[in-house]
Design a protein around this motif. Structure first.
Motif, mmCIF file in Angstrom:
data_model
loop_
_atom_site.group_PDB
_atom_site.id
_atom_site.type_symbol
_atom_site.label_atom_id
_atom_site.label_comp_id
_atom_site.label_asym_id
_atom_site.label_seq_id
_atom_site.Cartn_x
_atom_site.Cartn_y
_atom_site.Cartn_z
ATOM 1 N N PRO A 1 -14.471 6.765 7.267
ATOM 2 C CA PRO A 1 -13.601 7.946 7.339
ATOM 3 C C PRO A 1 -12.505 7.823 8.390
ATOM 4 O O PRO A 1 -11.523 8.576 8.353
ATOM 5 C CB PRO A 1 -14.571 9.080 7.685
ATOM 6 C CG PRO A 1 -15.699 8.405 8.400
ATOM 7 C CD PRO A 1 -15.845 7.067 7.724
ATOM 8 N N THR A 2 -12.649 6.888 9.333
ATOM 9 C CA THR A 2 -11.624 6.719 10.363
ATOM 10 C C THR A 2 -10.530 5.741 9.937
ATOM 11 O O THR A 2 -9.525 5.608 10.631
ATOM 12 C CB THR A 2 -12.246 6.220 11.680
ATOM 13 O OG1 THR A 2 -12.758 4.886 11.499
ATOM 14 C CG2 THR A 2 -13.381 7.142 12.119
ATOM 15 N N ALA A 3 -10.730 5.052 8.822
ATOM 16 C CA ALA A 3 -9.736 4.105 8.325
ATOM 17 C C ALA A 3 -8.804 4.802 7.337
ATOM 18 O O ALA A 3 -9.137 5.854 6.776
ATOM 19 C CB ALA A 3 -10.415 2.918 7.654
ATOM 20 N N LYS A 4 -7.652 4.195 7.108
ATOM 21 C CA LYS A 4 -6.693 4.774 6.177
ATOM 22 C C LYS A 4 -7.265 4.787 4.767
ATOM 23 O O LYS A 4 -7.854 3.810 4.307
ATOM 24 C CB LYS A 4 -5.393 3.973 6.200
ATOM 25 C CG LYS A 4 -4.285 4.605 5.364
ATOM 26 C CD LYS A 4 -2.990 3.816 5.496
ATOM 27 C CE LYS A 4 -1.883 4.439 4.658
ATOM 28 N NZ LYS A 4 -0.621 3.667 4.748
ATOM 29 N N ARG A 5 -7.088 5.893 4.100
ATOM 30 C CA ARG A 5 -7.614 6.033 2.743
ATOM 31 C C ARG A 5 -6.876 5.105 1.784
ATOM 32 O O ARG A 5 -5.675 4.876 1.908
ATOM 33 C CB ARG A 5 -7.452 7.487 2.281
ATOM 34 C CG ARG A 5 -8.122 7.798 0.965
ATOM 35 C CD ARG A 5 -7.920 9.246 0.608
ATOM 36 N NE ARG A 5 -8.541 9.568 -0.668
ATOM 37 C CZ ARG A 5 -8.389 10.723 -1.295
ATOM 38 N NH1 ARG A 5 -7.651 11.674 -0.763
ATOM 39 N NH2 ARG A 5 -8.990 10.940 -2.452
ATOM 40 N N LEU A 6 -7.609 4.576 0.808
ATOM 41 C CA LEU A 6 -6.996 3.709 -0.186
ATOM 42 C C LEU A 6 -6.033 4.490 -1.066
ATOM 43 O O LEU A 6 -6.332 5.608 -1.492
ATOM 44 C CB LEU A 6 -8.075 3.055 -1.060
ATOM 45 C CG LEU A 6 -9.014 2.089 -0.347
ATOM 46 C CD1 LEU A 6 -10.120 1.649 -1.299
ATOM 47 C CD2 LEU A 6 -8.259 0.878 0.178
ATOM 48 N N GLY A 7 -4.874 3.887 -1.338
ATOM 49 C CA GLY A 7 -3.880 4.525 -2.181
ATOM 50 C C GLY A 7 -3.507 3.643 -3.363
ATOM 51 O O GLY A 7 -4.057 2.545 -3.549
ATOM 52 N N VAL A 8 -2.550 4.101 -4.147
ATOM 53 C CA VAL A 8 -2.134 3.372 -5.348
ATOM 54 C C VAL A 8 -1.667 1.960 -5.001
ATOM 55 O O VAL A 8 -1.986 0.996 -5.711
ATOM 56 C CB VAL A 8 -1.011 4.147 -6.074
ATOM 57 C CG1 VAL A 8 -0.468 3.310 -7.230
ATOM 58 C CG2 VAL A 8 -1.519 5.482 -6.585
ATOM 59 N N PHE A 9 -0.937 1.816 -3.894
ATOM 60 C CA PHE A 9 -0.423 0.495 -3.519
ATOM 61 C C PHE A 9 -1.565 -0.479 -3.241
ATOM 62 O O PHE A 9 -1.476 -1.658 -3.589
ATOM 63 C CB PHE A 9 0.484 0.610 -2.297
ATOM 64 C CG PHE A 9 1.177 -0.677 -1.940
ATOM 65 C CD1 PHE A 9 2.102 -1.250 -2.807
ATOM 66 C CD2 PHE A 9 0.892 -1.320 -0.749
ATOM 67 C CE1 PHE A 9 2.730 -2.435 -2.486
ATOM 68 C CE2 PHE A 9 1.515 -2.512 -0.420
ATOM 69 C CZ PHE A 9 2.444 -3.070 -1.281
ATOM 70 N N ASP A 10 -2.642 0.019 -2.641
ATOM 71 C CA ASP A 10 -3.802 -0.843 -2.377
ATOM 72 C C ASP A 10 -4.404 -1.360 -3.680
ATOM 73 O O ASP A 10 -4.804 -2.528 -3.774
ATOM 74 C CB ASP A 10 -4.862 -0.068 -1.598
ATOM 75 C CG ASP A 10 -4.388 0.339 -0.222
ATOM 76 O OD1 ASP A 10 -4.083 -0.552 0.580
ATOM 77 O OD2 ASP A 10 -4.312 1.547 0.044
ATOM 78 N N TYR A 11 -4.473 -0.477 -4.668
ATOM 79 C CA TYR A 11 -5.050 -0.888 -5.945
ATOM 80 C C TYR A 11 -4.120 -1.823 -6.708
ATOM 81 O O TYR A 11 -4.568 -2.730 -7.409
ATOM 82 C CB TYR A 11 -5.386 0.343 -6.778
ATOM 83 C CG TYR A 11 -6.550 1.123 -6.219
ATOM 84 C CD1 TYR A 11 -7.806 0.534 -6.086
ATOM 85 C CD2 TYR A 11 -6.402 2.432 -5.799
ATOM 86 C CE1 TYR A 11 -8.884 1.230 -5.560
ATOM 87 C CE2 TYR A 11 -7.475 3.143 -5.270
ATOM 88 C CZ TYR A 11 -8.708 2.528 -5.148
ATOM 89 O OH TYR A 11 -9.764 3.217 -4.622
ATOM 90 N N ILE A 12 -2.809 -1.637 -6.560
ATOM 91 C CA ILE A 12 -1.856 -2.561 -7.173
ATOM 92 C C ILE A 12 -2.014 -3.949 -6.565
ATOM 93 O O ILE A 12 -2.071 -4.960 -7.280
ATOM 94 C CB ILE A 12 -0.415 -2.045 -7.000
ATOM 95 C CG1 ILE A 12 -0.193 -0.794 -7.861
ATOM 96 C CG2 ILE A 12 0.593 -3.143 -7.367
ATOM 97 C CD1 ILE A 12 1.156 -0.142 -7.651
#
Length: 219
Positions: free
Chosen positions: A90-101
């Motif tokens: 929970p302290t790390a940046k949440r995964l977003g669309v760019f991460d999945y790309i």
């Protein structure tokens, strides 16, 4: 966490990049016709084999993205991977669309269509809303899977008790949360120390599945 942790007959460690394809195959077979995935993707494929191949691609994307920013842990017995879990800090940046790309998301589009994939991400957001709202500081169990040929041996329970809980505590975490979509898993998580705190339905094109949220207090 050290690279390898011995607990009884199972060793726990971080997944290695060269294992990601095999882990994705394991998780795809483990979940099989799991409703959270099948009610979005199953209709796109004529055969179960083609569906499993697609789910392995989807799972590989999740594994790669989570391993980059969070944690992908595996349990091995006699050098064989028998269980895998994705834990989100929970302290790390949440995964977003760019991460999945970056993790291969674009390669999923030709096989099942962009609309269906966007539906899946939208439904995933809905499914996680209760955990995000009620347990914002909890470590989130994005995935917990056991080799489909070894189910019933307590490997999932052992991974929670011997790997996930110690790992989260060692990193200062005080709570775990997750969602599930089957009655069998509701019983499993209740037996393993989780408490159900929310429930409802997810819907797509007139089809509904159950969605239940769980938490475990580690203090």
């Amino acid at each position: 966490m050290s690279d390898t942790k011995q607990q009884s007959t199972v060793e726990y460690r971080f997944a290695r990049p060269e294992e990601f394809d095999a882990l994705a195959r394991l998780t795809a077979l483990s979940f099989g016709e799991y409703p959270f995935f099948s009610f979005v993707f199953r209709e796109a494929f004529d055969s179960y084999a083609d569906y499993v191949k697609y789910m392995a691609r989807l799972d590989r994307m999740h594994i790669r993205a989570n391993a980059r920013k969070h944690a992908c842990l595996v349990g091995t017995r006699n050098a064989r991977v028998v269980s895998v879990a994705l834990l989100q800090d929970p302290t790390a940046k949440r995964l977003g669309v760019f991460d999945y790309i970056l993790s291969g998301g674009l390669g999923l589009i030709p096989h099942a269509g962009l609309t269906r994939l966007l539906d899946f991400f939208s439904i995933s957001e809905q499914a996680h809303q209760d955990c995000a709202r009620e347990c914002p500081d909890a470590w989130y169990v994005e995935m917990l899977a056991v080799d489909s040929g070894l189910k019933g041996q307590g490997l999932g329970s052992h991974m929670i008790e011997e790997c996930l809980v110690p790992y989260v505590r060692a990193h200062g975490g005080t709570e775990l949360s997750l969602i599930t979509n089957t009655e069998a898993n509701r019983r499993f998580y209740s037996r393993n120390g989780f408490t159900e705190f929310a429930g409802g339905q997810l819907e797509r094109k007139g089809t509904q599945i159950g969605n239940w949220s769980y938490r475990m207090d580690l203090e």
